[in-house]
Design an enzyme around this catalytic site. Structure first.
Site, PDB file in Angstrom:
ATOM      1  CB  ALA A 194       6.906  58.599  60.299  1.00 40.78           C
ATOM      2  N   GLY A 235      13.036  51.163  58.667  1.00 36.93           N
ATOM      3  CA  GLY A 235      11.656  51.568  58.453  1.00 36.93           C
ATOM      4  C   GLY A 235      11.503  53.070  58.608  1.00 36.93           C
ATOM      5  CG  ASP A 236       7.894  54.451  60.372  1.00 35.85           C
ATOM      6  OD1 ASP A 236       8.310  53.355  60.794  1.00 35.85           O
ATOM      7  OD2 ASP A 236       6.786  54.903  60.672  1.00 35.85           O
ATOM      8  CD  GLU A 237      11.106  51.663  64.954  1.00 38.80           C
ATOM      9  OE1 GLU A 237      10.174  51.345  65.714  1.00 38.80           O
ATOM     10  OE2 GLU A 237      12.160  51.016  64.859  1.00 38.80           O
TER      11      GLU A 237
END
Length: 321
Positions: A194, A235-237
């Site tokens: 993201a 996380g955002d991965e």
């Protein structure tokens, strides 16, 4: 010593074979030669599913997968499974009863599956059969319960999104590569990150950030076919595994993912715009091993980040000097 071990394997009163992660036969002993009429020379190097078609069943493929990728052993009783290795033509296969024991073997950094086949066709008495049946069923039940306990113990899903986690993804990728090698098919590994997610957390707080991650997971999952995989690495991965007809399909999927993020997120009364950067590596073009494909997809994603974010890119090898 090698010749002595070979003699012992060939004189053993049970079938002994070893297969690698591609299900290629590495060891095929004399007992199996006598049962099937197939010599070691014509079997070693061949795919197990072609040599022994009964292993094409999902039940036995899963048992092999658990040994090769999870280090799990499994006992299968002749009372439930009957025969695993069919005899040479002329013998009545319906009368054959065999036990099977599958265990992992390790040599350096490689894993193999040891498959032991015991002939249970000619038991001496009905009493012995009954005692043996009870013992075998108890053993198989114990193995199943242990397997279930191990599976539950291994957390295979991300607690926030419910998606497969890194461990589950690596397992699926390794198995998909093995199948692709057998079927001469193609895969894409897509690393999705993201853009500006830290700012979302800083501006709206982590509760809203978690809701954004849930919406990301939903949009990613709804965009790809049900046969493909979306996982959250942390996380955002996120990372995806896609089955392709040709390499150009990866770009089509990437564009569909971009379109899915073209509209804002509405979270707790807030309108949040969030784009994604996608790095893509292709099997077999960019690597044969899971770690290699993941590394190349990651590099392709960071190149997109460096060049302005909000886009996709396919891995490009460094030019040779």
């Amino acid at each position: 010593m090698g010749n002595l071990v070979s003699q012992a394997l060939n004189k053993a009163n049970m079938g002994i074979m070893i297969v690698d992660r591609q299900l290629k036969v590495v060891v095929w002993n004399g007992w199996l030669e006598r049962l099937t009429g197939k010599s070691r020379e014509e079997v070693v190097g061949q795919n197990l599913l072609e040599v022994c078609p009964r292993f094409k069943s999902n039940v036995y493929l899963n048992i092999l997968q658990n040994a090769l990728y999870h280090g799990q052993s499994r006992f299968c009783s002749s009372a439930l499974h009957k025969a695993f290795i069919l005899p040479k033509e002329g013998e009545d296969e319906h009368l054959i009863r065999q036990n099977m024991h599958v265990e992992p073997l390790y040599q350096e950094d490689r894993c193999y599956a040891l498959i032991q086949i015991t002939d249970m066709t000619n038991m001496n008495t009905r009493v012995y059969k009954l005692k043996n049946l009870i013992k075998e069923l108890e053993t198989e039940y114990t193995k199943i319960k242990i397997s279930e306990k191990i599976s539950k113990h291994m957390s295979l899903h991300d607690p926030l999104t419910g998606l497969p986690n890194r461990l589950a993804y690596n397992d699926r990728l390794a198995w998909a590569i093995s199948n692709a090698q057998r079927n001469d098919s193609k895969l894409a590994v897509m690393f999705v990150d993201a853009d500006g997610f830290k700012q979302v957390n800083d501006t709206y707080g982590h509760d809203v950030g978690d809701q954004v991650l849930l919406e990301m997971a939903k949009r990613l999952s709804e965009t790809i076919p049900s046969t493909d995989t979306v996982a959250r690495l942390g996380g955002d991965e996120f990372i995806m595994l896609s089955h392709l007809k040709d390499d150009h399909d990866a770009e089509i999927i990437a564009k569909q993912l971009e379109a899915a993020f073209s509209t804002h997120f509405k979270i707790a009364g807030n309108y949040i715009n969030l784009s994604i950067s996608i790095g893509i590596s292709l099997f077999p073009k960019h690597g044969q091993e899971p770690s290699e494909l993941l590394r190349h997809a990651d590099r392709a994603m960071y190149k997109i980040k460096k060049n302005g974010k909000n886009g996709y890119g396919i891995f490009e090898p460094e030019p040779k000097e």
